[in-house]
Design a protein around this motif. Structure first.
Motif, PDB file in Angstrom:
ATOM      1  N   SER A 153      -8.807 -64.472  -9.374  1.00 17.45           N
ATOM      2  CA  SER A 153      -7.880 -65.157  -8.476  1.00 17.45           C
ATOM      3  C   SER A 153      -6.682 -65.674  -9.248  1.00 17.45           C
ATOM      4  N   ALA A 154      -5.553 -65.782  -8.568  1.00 15.51           N
ATOM      5  CA  ALA A 154      -4.357 -66.407  -9.137  1.00 15.51           C
ATOM      6  C   ALA A 154      -4.016 -67.611  -8.268  1.00 15.51           C
ATOM      7  N   THR A 155      -3.503 -68.661  -8.886  1.00 13.73           N
ATOM      8  CA  THR A 155      -3.126 -69.857  -8.150  1.00 13.73           C
ATOM      9  C   THR A 155      -1.708 -70.258  -8.520  1.00 13.73           C
ATOM     10  N   GLY A 156      -1.088 -71.020  -7.665  1.00 16.96           N
ATOM     11  CA  GLY A 156       0.251 -71.524  -7.935  1.00 16.96           C
ATOM     12  C   GLY A 156       0.516 -72.758  -7.113  1.00 16.96           C
ATOM     13  N   LYS A 157       1.453 -73.549  -7.562  1.00 14.94           N
ATOM     14  CA  LYS A 157       1.829 -74.773  -6.865  1.00 14.94           C
ATOM     15  C   LYS A 157       3.320 -74.686  -6.546  1.00 14.94           C
ATOM     16  N   VAL A 158       3.671 -74.981  -5.298  1.00  9.98           N
ATOM     17  CA  VAL A 158       5.070 -74.980  -4.896  1.00  9.98           C
ATOM     18  C   VAL A 158       5.680 -76.320  -5.276  1.00  9.98           C
ATOM     19  N   LYS A 159       6.815 -76.263  -5.952  1.00 11.77           N
ATOM     20  CA  LYS A 159       7.541 -77.474  -6.322  1.00 11.77           C
ATOM     21  C   LYS A 159       9.023 -77.194  -6.165  1.00 11.77           C
ATOM     22  N   ASN A 160       9.691 -77.992  -5.338  1.00 13.09           N
ATOM     23  CA  ASN A 160      11.120 -77.809  -5.058  1.00 13.09           C
ATOM     24  C   ASN A 160      11.425 -76.401  -4.557  1.00 13.09           C
ATOM     25  N   GLY A 161      10.522 -75.858  -3.734  1.00 11.36           N
ATOM     26  CA  GLY A 161      10.740 -74.547  -3.129  1.00 11.36           C
ATOM     27  C   GLY A 161      10.481 -73.367  -4.050  1.00 11.36           C
ATOM     28  N   SER A 187      -0.497 -68.307 -11.770  1.00 10.78           N
ATOM     29  CA  SER A 187      -1.259 -68.295 -13.020  1.00 10.78           C
ATOM     30  C   SER A 187      -2.659 -67.768 -12.742  1.00 10.78           C
ATOM     31  N   THR A 188      -3.186 -66.979 -13.677  1.00 13.05           N
ATOM     32  CA  THR A 188      -4.543 -66.458 -13.567  1.00 13.05           C
ATOM     33  C   THR A 188      -5.419 -67.009 -14.686  1.00 13.05           C
ATOM     34  N   PHE A 189      -5.060 -66.716 -15.924  1.00 15.07           N
ATOM     35  CA  PHE A 189      -5.848 -67.168 -17.063  1.00 15.07           C
ATOM     36  C   PHE A 189      -5.179 -68.329 -17.795  1.00 15.07           C
ATOM     37  N   ARG A 190      -3.845 -68.293 -17.878  1.00 10.60           N
ATOM     38  CA  ARG A 190      -3.107 -69.388 -18.512  1.00 10.60           C
ATOM     39  C   ARG A 190      -1.810 -69.596 -17.733  1.00 10.60           C
ATOM     40  N   LYS A 191      -1.214 -70.746 -17.881  1.00  8.50           N
ATOM     41  CA  LYS A 191      -0.038 -71.133 -17.106  1.00  8.50           C
ATOM     42  C   LYS A 191       1.073 -70.079 -17.179  1.00  8.50           C
ATOM     43  N   GLY A 192       1.499 -69.631 -15.987  1.00  7.89           N
ATOM     44  CA  GLY A 192       2.643 -68.732 -15.873  1.00  7.89           C
ATOM     45  C   GLY A 192       2.386 -67.282 -16.189  1.00  7.89           C
ATOM     46  N   ASP A 193       1.118 -66.874 -16.355  1.00 11.30           N
ATOM     47  CA  ASP A 193       0.852 -65.476 -16.706  1.00 11.30           C
ATOM     48  C   ASP A 193       0.847 -64.546 -15.503  1.00 11.30           C
ATOM     49  N   GLY A 194       1.034 -65.067 -14.291  1.00 11.11           N
ATOM     50  CA  GLY A 194       1.124 -64.237 -13.097  1.00 11.11           C
ATOM     51  C   GLY A 194      -0.233 -63.815 -12.572  1.00 11.11           C
ATOM     52  N   ALA A 195      -0.236 -62.735 -11.801  1.00 12.68           N
ATOM     53  CA  ALA A 195      -1.462 -62.199 -11.202  1.00 12.68           C
ATOM     54  C   ALA A 195      -1.602 -60.733 -11.600  1.00 12.68           C
ATOM     55  N   PRO A 196      -2.813 -60.292 -11.904  1.00  6.40           N
ATOM     56  CA  PRO A 196      -3.019 -58.883 -12.228  1.00  6.40           C
ATOM     57  C   PRO A 196      -2.703 -57.997 -11.018  1.00  6.40           C
ATOM     58  N   PRO A 197      -2.294 -56.755 -11.245  1.00  5.59           N
ATOM     59  CA  PRO A 197      -2.051 -55.849 -10.125  1.00  5.59           C
ATOM     60  C   PRO A 197      -3.295 -55.735  -9.243  1.00  5.59           C
ATOM     61  N   GLY A 198      -3.063 -55.630  -7.941  1.00  4.19           N
ATOM     62  CA  GLY A 198      -4.165 -55.475  -6.999  1.00  4.19           C
ATOM     63  C   GLY A 198      -3.810 -56.001  -5.625  1.00  4.19           C
ATOM     64  N   GLU A 199      -4.780 -55.923  -4.740  1.00  2.00           N
ATOM     65  CA  GLU A 199      -4.655 -56.397  -3.365  1.00  2.00           C
ATOM     66  C   GLU A 199      -5.276 -57.789  -3.283  1.00  2.00           C
ATOM     67  N   TYR A 200      -4.579 -58.715  -2.637  1.00  2.00           N
ATOM     68  CA  TYR A 200      -5.059 -60.089  -2.551  1.00  2.00           C
ATOM     69  C   TYR A 200      -4.985 -60.615  -1.119  1.00  2.00           C
ATOM     70  N   ASN A 201      -6.026 -61.350  -0.720  1.00  2.00           N
ATOM     71  CA  ASN A 201      -5.948 -62.206   0.458  1.00  2.00           C
ATOM     72  C   ASN A 201      -5.313 -63.502  -0.017  1.00  2.00           C
ATOM     73  N   VAL A 202      -4.485 -64.099   0.822  1.00  2.40           N
ATOM     74  CA  VAL A 202      -3.713 -65.274   0.421  1.00  2.40           C
ATOM     75  C   VAL A 202      -4.144 -66.494   1.209  1.00  2.40           C
ATOM     76  N   SER A 203      -4.257 -67.622   0.522  1.00  3.98           N
ATOM     77  CA  SER A 203      -4.438 -68.903   1.201  1.00  3.98           C
ATOM     78  C   SER A 203      -3.291 -69.811   0.790  1.00  3.98           C
ATOM     79  N   ILE A 204      -2.887 -70.661   1.715  1.00  4.94           N
ATOM     80  CA  ILE A 204      -1.812 -71.623   1.475  1.00  4.94           C
ATOM     81  C   ILE A 204      -2.281 -72.962   2.021  1.00  4.94           C
ATOM     82  N   SER A 205      -2.070 -74.006   1.249  1.00  3.21           N
ATOM     83  CA  SER A 205      -2.403 -75.344   1.750  1.00  3.21           C
ATOM     84  C   SER A 205      -1.193 -76.250   1.586  1.00  3.21           C
TER      85      SER A 205
END
Length: 86
Positions: free
Chosen positions: A8-16, A21-39
């Motif tokens: 899984s990859a996670t991110g936080k919205v700040k100032n739009g 991040s997946t393994f370390r801050k800012g490394d993005g998400a590996p290629p693939g298909e993802y279901n998305v959740s937003i809170s």
């Protein structure tokens, strides 16, 4: 939440803006298909209170949100989602 079994990859919205991040801050998400959740919270939950959601709660669950994204090998790109207020 990955559809194909990757991490899984996670991110936080700040100032739009956001950064995934997946393994370390800012490394993005590996290629693939993802279901998305937003809170998003009007009032954040605490140990004593449930909190008040700013968006419909179905978006909190990647299996129920109806949102998906495909990450390719081409690198970073914006992933913006229009949320239905109902």
């Amino acid at each position: 939440m990955p559809i194909n079994g990757t991490n899984s990859a996670t991110g936080k919205v700040k100032n739009g803006r956001y950064e995934l991040s997946t393994f370390r801050k800012g490394d993005g998400a590996p290629p693939g298909e993802y279901n998305v959740s937003i809170s998003s919270w009007k009032v954040k939950p605490t140990m004593e209170a449930r909190g008040i959601s700013a968006i419909p709660e179905r978006y909190f669950n990647p299996d129920k949100s109806g949102l998906t994204v495909t990450i390719t090998d081409e690198g970073a790109r914006a992933m913006d989602f229009a949320l239905d207020g109902k």
